[in-house]
Design a protein around this motif. Structure first.
Motif, PDB file in Angstrom:
ATOM      1  N   LYS A  49     -18.634  18.933  18.994  1.00 15.69           N
ATOM      2  CA  LYS A  49     -18.504  17.914  18.457  1.00 15.69           C
ATOM      3  C   LYS A  49     -17.513  18.265  17.145  1.00 15.69           C
ATOM      4  N   PRO A  50     -16.012  17.553  17.204  1.00 12.94           N
ATOM      5  CA  PRO A  50     -15.527  18.886  15.870  1.00 12.94           C
ATOM      6  C   PRO A  50     -15.887  18.133  14.812  1.00 12.94           C
ATOM      7  N   THR A  51     -15.226  19.138  13.566  1.00 14.24           N
ATOM      8  CA  THR A  51     -16.149  19.342  12.362  1.00 14.24           C
ATOM      9  C   THR A  51     -14.776  19.310  11.055  1.00 14.24           C
ATOM     10  N   ASN A  52     -14.036  19.345  11.987  1.00 13.01           N
ATOM     11  CA  ASN A  52     -12.620  19.066  10.879  1.00 13.01           C
ATOM     12  C   ASN A  52     -11.562  18.918  11.862  1.00 13.01           C
ATOM     13  N   ALA A  53     -10.225  18.593  10.914  1.00 14.01           N
ATOM     14  CA  ALA A  53      -8.887  18.006  11.351  1.00 14.01           C
ATOM     15  C   ALA A  53      -8.915  19.170  12.681  1.00 14.01           C
ATOM     16  N   SER A  54      -9.038  20.527  12.308  1.00 11.34           N
ATOM     17  CA  SER A  54      -8.252  21.843  13.166  1.00 11.34           C
ATOM     18  C   SER A  54      -9.121  21.460  13.855  1.00 11.34           C
ATOM     19  N   ALA A  55      -9.958  21.193  14.174  1.00  8.92           N
ATOM     20  CA  ALA A  55     -11.132  21.428  15.071  1.00  8.92           C
ATOM     21  C   ALA A  55     -10.750  20.413  16.714  1.00  8.92           C
ATOM     22  N   ARG A  56     -11.022  19.319  15.797  1.00 12.82           N
ATOM     23  CA  ARG A  56     -10.120  18.712  16.277  1.00 12.82           C
ATOM     24  C   ARG A  56      -8.858  18.633  17.643  1.00 12.82           C
ATOM     25  N   ALA A  57      -8.094  19.337  17.001  1.00 16.31           N
ATOM     26  CA  ALA A  57      -6.874  19.431  18.043  1.00 16.31           C
ATOM     27  C   ALA A  57      -7.304  20.872  19.242  1.00 16.31           C
ATOM     28  N   MET A  58      -6.562  20.101  20.208  1.00  9.09           N
ATOM     29  CA  MET A  58      -6.953  20.960  21.444  1.00  9.09           C
ATOM     30  C   MET A  58      -6.049  21.993  21.396  1.00  9.09           C
ATOM     31  N   PRO A  59      -6.286  22.885  21.984  1.00 12.79           N
ATOM     32  CA  PRO A  59      -5.022  24.151  21.948  1.00 12.79           C
ATOM     33  C   PRO A  59      -3.916  24.520  22.893  1.00 12.79           C
ATOM     34  N   SER A  60      -2.788  24.139  22.551  1.00  8.97           N
ATOM     35  CA  SER A  60      -1.875  24.018  23.118  1.00  8.97           C
ATOM     36  C   SER A  60      -1.118  25.603  23.442  1.00  8.97           C
ATOM     37  N   ALA A  61      -0.271  26.036  24.366  1.00  3.77           N
ATOM     38  CA  ALA A  61       0.339  26.855  24.294  1.00  3.77           C
ATOM     39  C   ALA A  61       1.656  27.547  22.909  1.00  3.77           C
ATOM     40  N   ARG A  62       1.721  26.919  22.182  1.00  2.00           N
ATOM     41  CA  ARG A  62       1.686  27.192  21.171  1.00  2.00           C
ATOM     42  C   ARG A  62       0.875  27.577  19.892  1.00  2.00           C
ATOM     43  N   ALA A  63       0.147  27.199  20.005  1.00  2.00           N
ATOM     44  CA  ALA A  63      -1.433  28.031  19.511  1.00  2.00           C
ATOM     45  C   ALA A  63      -1.530  29.147  20.113  1.00  2.00           C
ATOM     46  N   VAL A  64      -2.242  28.932  21.815  1.00  4.15           N
ATOM     47  CA  VAL A  64      -2.088  30.414  22.358  1.00  4.15           C
ATOM     48  C   VAL A  64      -1.493  31.385  21.268  1.00  4.15           C
ATOM     49  N   ARG A  65       0.247  31.620  21.399  1.00  2.19           N
ATOM     50  CA  ARG A  65       0.867  31.845  20.941  1.00  2.19           C
ATOM     51  C   ARG A  65      -0.117  32.747  19.669  1.00  2.19           C
ATOM     52  N   PHE A  66       0.099  31.126  18.526  1.00  2.00           N
ATOM     53  CA  PHE A  66      -0.055  32.047  17.104  1.00  2.00           C
ATOM     54  C   PHE A  66      -1.005  32.581  17.419  1.00  2.00           C
ATOM     55  N   TYR A  67      -2.668  32.518  18.606  1.00  8.99           N
ATOM     56  CA  TYR A  67      -3.812  32.959  18.326  1.00  8.99           C
ATOM     57  C   TYR A  67      -3.506  34.725  18.822  1.00  8.99           C
ATOM     58  N   VAL A  68      -2.691  35.130  19.691  1.00  7.47           N
ATOM     59  CA  VAL A  68      -1.943  36.564  20.071  1.00  7.47           C
ATOM     60  C   VAL A  68      -1.829  37.520  18.946  1.00  7.47           C
ATOM     61  N   ALA A  69      -0.219  36.486  17.880  1.00  7.16           N
ATOM     62  CA  ALA A  69       0.554  37.218  17.016  1.00  7.16           C
ATOM     63  C   ALA A  69      -0.346  37.299  16.075  1.00  7.16           C
ATOM     64  N   ASN A  70      -1.562  36.786  16.165  1.00  3.22           N
ATOM     65  CA  ASN A  70      -2.485  37.156  14.891  1.00  3.22           C
ATOM     66  C   ASN A  70      -4.127  37.829  14.734  1.00  3.22           C
ATOM     67  N   GLY A  71      -3.540  37.420  15.888  1.00  2.00           N
ATOM     68  CA  GLY A  71      -5.576  38.697  16.530  1.00  2.00           C
ATOM     69  C   GLY A  71      -5.988  38.142  16.534  1.00  2.00           C
ATOM     70  N   LEU A  72      -6.361  36.887  17.243  1.00  4.77           N
ATOM     71  CA  LEU A  72      -7.535  36.468  17.951  1.00  4.77           C
ATOM     72  C   LEU A  72      -7.811  36.388  18.688  1.00  4.77           C
ATOM     73  N   LEU A  73      -6.800  36.440  19.765  1.00  6.99           N
ATOM     74  CA  LEU A  73      -6.438  36.287  21.483  1.00  6.99           C
ATOM     75  C   LEU A  73      -5.719  37.964  21.709  1.00  6.99           C
ATOM     76  N   ASP A  74      -6.638  38.359  22.764  1.00  3.91           N
ATOM     77  CA  ASP A  74      -4.911  39.684  23.029  1.00  3.91           C
ATOM     78  C   ASP A  74      -4.388  38.903  23.471  1.00  3.91           C
ATOM     79  N   ARG A  75      -2.966  40.598  23.642  1.00  2.00           N
ATOM     80  CA  ARG A  75      -1.837  40.097  24.368  1.00  2.00           C
ATOM     81  C   ARG A  75      -2.438  40.142  25.873  1.00  2.00           C
ATOM     82  N   PRO A  76      -1.267  38.931  26.209  1.00  2.00           N
ATOM     83  CA  PRO A  76      -1.178  38.983  27.169  1.00  2.00           C
ATOM     84  C   PRO A  76      -0.367  39.959  28.307  1.00  2.00           C
ATOM     85  N   GLU A  77      -0.476  39.871  29.543  1.00  2.00           N
ATOM     86  CA  GLU A  77       0.520  40.421  30.389  1.00  2.00           C
ATOM     87  C   GLU A  77       1.847  39.859  30.923  1.00  2.00           C
TER      88      GLU A  77
END
Length: 176
Positions: A37-65
């Motif tokens: 169960k999400p606790t806030n609006a940002s947590a409710r949001a499902m990940p999107s391709a844009r979010a994936v790229r955002f997470y990579v750019a901000n160092g939360l996800l490793d860079r892709p191949e």
């Protein structure tokens, strides 16, 4: 007896590699089906391709191949994205999650994600009795609220990776 969710989570590795959209969709389906169960609006949001790229750019996800539209993401990326969404749903900020991700090894990350997603990953077994004697064990795979798939343990379809594929296919078909 319920099985460990880690091997069931690892079965998702065979769906890799993904593009950003595929990775986001796969993670969204797992997080949603786990019922965290999400606790806030940002947590409710499902990940999107844009979010994936955002997470990579901000160092939360490793860079892709690769780069651009040719970028591909693997199992570790899936674990990282799942961990991000799970921790967000638990109320953590992205800054706190980023620190945690840097301090967490791959095995610990996998175990944490598997434990959080256990309801979506677990496959339980129930013995079927005839005249008081167990005849066969059946695996019960939760597909969605009120929907289960039952597979007898001695069936060729009772392999963990086959069950995960069946469950994921049925969820996609049902849109859950």
């Amino acid at each position: 007896m319920a099985e460990s969710p880690v091997p069931l989570l690892r079965a998702h590795a065979r769906h890799a590699p993904w593009n950003a959209r595929g990775l986001a969709a796969h993670a969204a389906a797992l997080v949603d089906s786990a019922g965290v169960k999400p606790t806030n609006a940002s947590a409710r949001a499902m990940p999107s391709a844009r979010a994936v790229r955002f997470y990579v750019a901000n160092g939360l996800l490793d860079r892709p191949e690769g780069a651009g539209t040719a970028a591909t993401y693997g199992y570790r990326h899936l674990l990282q994205l799942l961990a991000i969404k799970i921790r967000q749903r638990e109320g953590q900020t992205l800054d706190a999650i980023k620190i945690e991700m840097k301090e967490t090894t791959g095995d610990a990350l996998e175990r944490r994600v598997a434990a959080s997603l256990a309801p979506a990953l677990s496959i339980s077994q129930d013995p079927v009795q005839k005249n008081g004697n167990p005849v066969a064990a059946w695996r019960r795979i939760g597909i969605a609220d009120g929907i289960e798939l039952h597979v007898r343990d001695d069936s060729p379809a009772a392999q963990d990776d086959t069950l995960v594929t069946l469950r994921d296919t049925m969820r996609r078909q049902l849109g859950v």
